[in-house]
Design an enzyme around this catalytic site. Structure first.
Site, PDB file in Angstrom:
ATOM      1  N   ARG A   1       1.435 -24.757  -0.102  1.00  0.00           N
ATOM      2  CA  ARG A   1       1.846 -25.196  -1.438  1.00  0.00           C
ATOM      3  C   ARG A   1       2.073 -26.706  -1.375  1.00  0.00           C
ATOM      4  O   ARG A   1       3.204 -27.173  -1.346  1.00  0.00           O
ATOM      5  CB  ARG A   1       3.129 -24.495  -1.883  1.00  0.00           C
ATOM      6  CG  ARG A   1       3.035 -23.001  -2.055  1.00  0.00           C
ATOM      7  CD  ARG A   1       2.179 -22.628  -3.274  1.00  0.00           C
ATOM      8  NE  ARG A   1       2.237 -21.197  -3.536  1.00  0.00           N
ATOM      9  CZ  ARG A   1       1.472 -20.282  -2.954  1.00  0.00           C
ATOM     10  NH1 ARG A   1       0.586 -20.685  -2.046  1.00  0.00           N
ATOM     11  NH2 ARG A   1       1.581 -19.013  -3.257  1.00  0.00           N
TER      12      ARG A   1
ATOM     13  N   ARG B   1      12.934 -24.997  -9.232  1.00  0.00           N
ATOM     14  CA  ARG B   1      13.634 -24.525  -8.043  1.00  0.00           C
ATOM     15  C   ARG B   1      14.420 -25.616  -7.329  1.00  0.00           C
ATOM     16  O   ARG B   1      15.165 -25.334  -6.391  1.00  0.00           O
ATOM     17  CB  ARG B   1      12.644 -23.881  -7.075  1.00  0.00           C
ATOM     18  CG  ARG B   1      11.620 -24.830  -6.503  1.00  0.00           C
ATOM     19  CD  ARG B   1      10.383 -24.162  -5.922  1.00  0.00           C
ATOM     20  NE  ARG B   1      10.607 -22.949  -5.162  1.00  0.00           N
ATOM     21  CZ  ARG B   1       9.594 -22.188  -4.713  1.00  0.00           C
ATOM     22  NH1 ARG B   1       8.334 -22.531  -4.962  1.00  0.00           N
ATOM     23  NH2 ARG B   1       9.848 -21.099  -4.030  1.00  0.00           N
TER      24      ARG B   1
ATOM     25  N   ASN C   1       0.595 -20.084   3.841  1.00  0.00           N
ATOM     26  CA  ASN C   1       0.847 -20.098   2.394  1.00  0.00           C
ATOM     27  C   ASN C   1       1.018 -21.521   1.857  1.00  0.00           C
ATOM     28  O   ASN C   1       2.086 -21.900   1.374  1.00  0.00           O
ATOM     29  CB  ASN C   1       2.081 -19.253   2.076  1.00  0.00           C
ATOM     30  CG  ASN C   1       1.920 -18.466   0.791  1.00  0.00           C
ATOM     31  OD1 ASN C   1       1.195 -18.881  -0.119  1.00  0.00           O
ATOM     32  ND2 ASN C   1       2.593 -17.336   0.699  1.00  0.00           N
TER      33      ASN C   1
ATOM     34  N   GLY D   1       8.301 -14.330  -5.748  1.00  0.00           N
ATOM     35  CA  GLY D   1       8.673 -14.975  -4.494  1.00  0.00           C
ATOM     36  C   GLY D   1       7.834 -14.373  -3.389  1.00  0.00           C
ATOM     37  O   GLY D   1       7.815 -13.149  -3.227  1.00  0.00           O
TER      38      GLY D   1
ATOM     39  N   GLY E   1     -10.951 -13.749   1.352  1.00  0.00           N
ATOM     40  CA  GLY E   1     -11.005 -13.449  -0.079  1.00  0.00           C
ATOM     41  C   GLY E   1     -11.423 -12.005  -0.319  1.00  0.00           C
ATOM     42  O   GLY E   1     -11.107 -11.108   0.470  1.00  0.00           O
TER      43      GLY E   1
ATOM     44  N   GLY F   1      -0.216 -13.175  -5.734  1.00  0.00           N
ATOM     45  CA  GLY F   1       0.405 -12.044  -5.052  1.00  0.00           C
ATOM     46  C   GLY F   1      -0.548 -11.253  -4.180  1.00  0.00           C
ATOM     47  O   GLY F   1      -0.112 -10.398  -3.396  1.00  0.00           O
ATOM     48  N   ALA F   2      -1.843 -11.522  -4.289  1.00  0.00           N
ATOM     49  CA  ALA F   2      -2.807 -10.764  -3.481  1.00  0.00           C
ATOM     50  C   ALA F   2      -2.614 -11.031  -1.990  1.00  0.00           C
ATOM     51  O   ALA F   2      -2.690 -10.106  -1.169  1.00  0.00           O
ATOM     52  CB  ALA F   2      -4.231 -11.112  -3.901  1.00  0.00           C
ATOM     53  N   GLY F   3      -2.361 -12.279  -1.623  1.00  0.00           N
ATOM     54  CA  GLY F   3      -2.140 -12.595  -0.214  1.00  0.00           C
ATOM     55  C   GLY F   3      -0.879 -11.957   0.332  1.00  0.00           C
ATOM     56  O   GLY F   3      -0.833 -11.536   1.497  1.00  0.00           O
ATOM     57  N   ASP F   4       0.150 -11.871  -0.511  1.00  0.00           N
ATOM     58  CA  ASP F   4       1.384 -11.207  -0.084  1.00  0.00           C
ATOM     59  C   ASP F   4       1.142  -9.714   0.088  1.00  0.00           C
ATOM     60  O   ASP F   4       1.682  -9.091   1.017  1.00  0.00           O
ATOM     61  CB  ASP F   4       2.492 -11.443  -1.115  1.00  0.00           C
ATOM     62  CG  ASP F   4       2.749 -12.916  -1.357  1.00  0.00           C
ATOM     63  OD1 ASP F   4       2.609 -13.711  -0.408  1.00  0.00           O
ATOM     64  OD2 ASP F   4       3.095 -13.276  -2.498  1.00  0.00           O
TER      65      ASP F   4
END
Length: 329
Positions: free
Chosen positions: A181, A119, A179, A47, A241, A269-272
């Site tokens: 989506r 979800r 983010n 999440g 990036g 998860g890198a951006g988080d």
């Protein structure tokens, strides 16, 4: 590109960081191939907002996570995970009439893995403005929101707007990660309109170049940053990036190079991680360049792990990584 200036971000004070979103159980394939043919999976928790919580907590901050879970095995796993990671669970509520969401992720050798979500109708999707109204903002310093919560349902869309409204009324610093989506939005027009509106009310926006292109037609990091500033944000940090990150307040700008890693295991998860690193540093009073450097480090670290948040470091692990890895040219 070189740093043209450095500056501090005004408006942050030490205190709790409120994050609102949907936590899910995650099943990651342990072998490559189509998910329908894979036999072995690793169970973890995911999440976007929860990943940021983990990163903040491991770096000594005080995240509070608001969500809804079901009294089912997935919900139990998520609650136990939060407690192990010192994340405040006081705003977690239980809905026995709805399930906890979950997702599956493929294993790949190159590129981004495929992800599939279950979800719709989840407990978290029922969060609404009333839940936000019940929050005590008196000790909340920062509210961090992503573009994933709004499209989950009509009520979470309303909750997202109410969250930003209440944060601003109470003097909290608003951080927003668009983010994107597209697959979970009812329409692209609603996605663009909503994310532009939320970004316009944020103190800090953390987009990538792709989000600048989708929302404003921008093609470069400088154009992306300017578009979000012109839209109303006070500060913008654009993720470039593995190359690094660029920040501006509309008059001053700074660029920092990223950290080089030999291989990439998983980009999810890198951006988080970047958001957690950047926010934690800003809460410590560091400059924007110092904050982006930490964000780049956490993003690079997270690409070395299959789990969306397993690799997020403690301060000691962060320093060890920085001392053993060089920066991008």
């Amino acid at each position: 590109m070189t740093t043209t200036a450095d500056f501090t971000v005004e408006g942050l004070k030490p205190g709790k960081v409120l994050l609102v979103g949907e936590a899910m159980a995650l099943f990651t394939a342990m072998e490559e191939g189509e998910l329908g043919a894979v036999d072995t999976f690793n169970a973890s928790v995911a999440g976007a907002e929860l990943n940021v919580c983990v990163g903040l907590a491991r770096l000594g901050q005080k995240p509070v996570y608001m969500t809804k879970l079901a009294p089912d095995p997935f919900g139990d796993r998520i609650r136990a995970f939060m407690e192990r990671n010192a994340i405040d669970t006081s705003l977690v509520t239980i809905d026995p009439s709805r399930p906890t969401g979950f997702m599956m992720k493929s294993k790949v050798s190159h590129g981004d893995p495929k992800t599939y979500y279950w979800r719709k109708g989840s407990a978290a999707s029922t969060m609404g403005p009333d839940d936000v109204d019940a929050v005590d903002f008196s000790d909340i310093s920062v509210v961090h929101l992503t573009g994933i919560l709004p499209p989950l349902s009509d009520t979470t869309l309303a909750a997202s707007h109410e969250l930003v409204k209440r944060a601003r009324e109470n003097g909290a610093f608003v951080s927003f990660d668009p983010n994107l989506r597209p697959a979970i939005w009812p329409s692209l027009d609603l996605m663009r309109d909503t994310l532009r509106e939320l970004a316009s009310q944020a103190d800090l926006v953390l987009p990538g170049i792709g989000e600048g292109r989708e929302l404003f037609g921008a093609e470069t990091i400088e154009d992306t940053a300017k578009a979000f500033i012109d839209n109303g944000a006070k500060y913008v940090v654009v993720k470039d990036g593995p190359k690094g990150a660029y920040a501006t307040n509309g008059t001053e700008s700074a660029y920092v190079p990223g950290f080089v890693v030999d291989t990439v295991v998983d980009t999810v998860g890198a951006g988080d991680g970047f958001a957690a690193g950047t926010l934690s540093a800003l809460l410590e009073g560091k400059t924007i360049s110092e904050a982006m450097e930490r964000g780049c480090a956490l993003g690079a670290i997270q690409t070395q792990f299959v789990s969306d948040n397993e690799g997020l470091p403690t301060p000691e692990e962060l320093e060890a990584f920085k001392s053993s890895h060089h920066r991008a040219a």
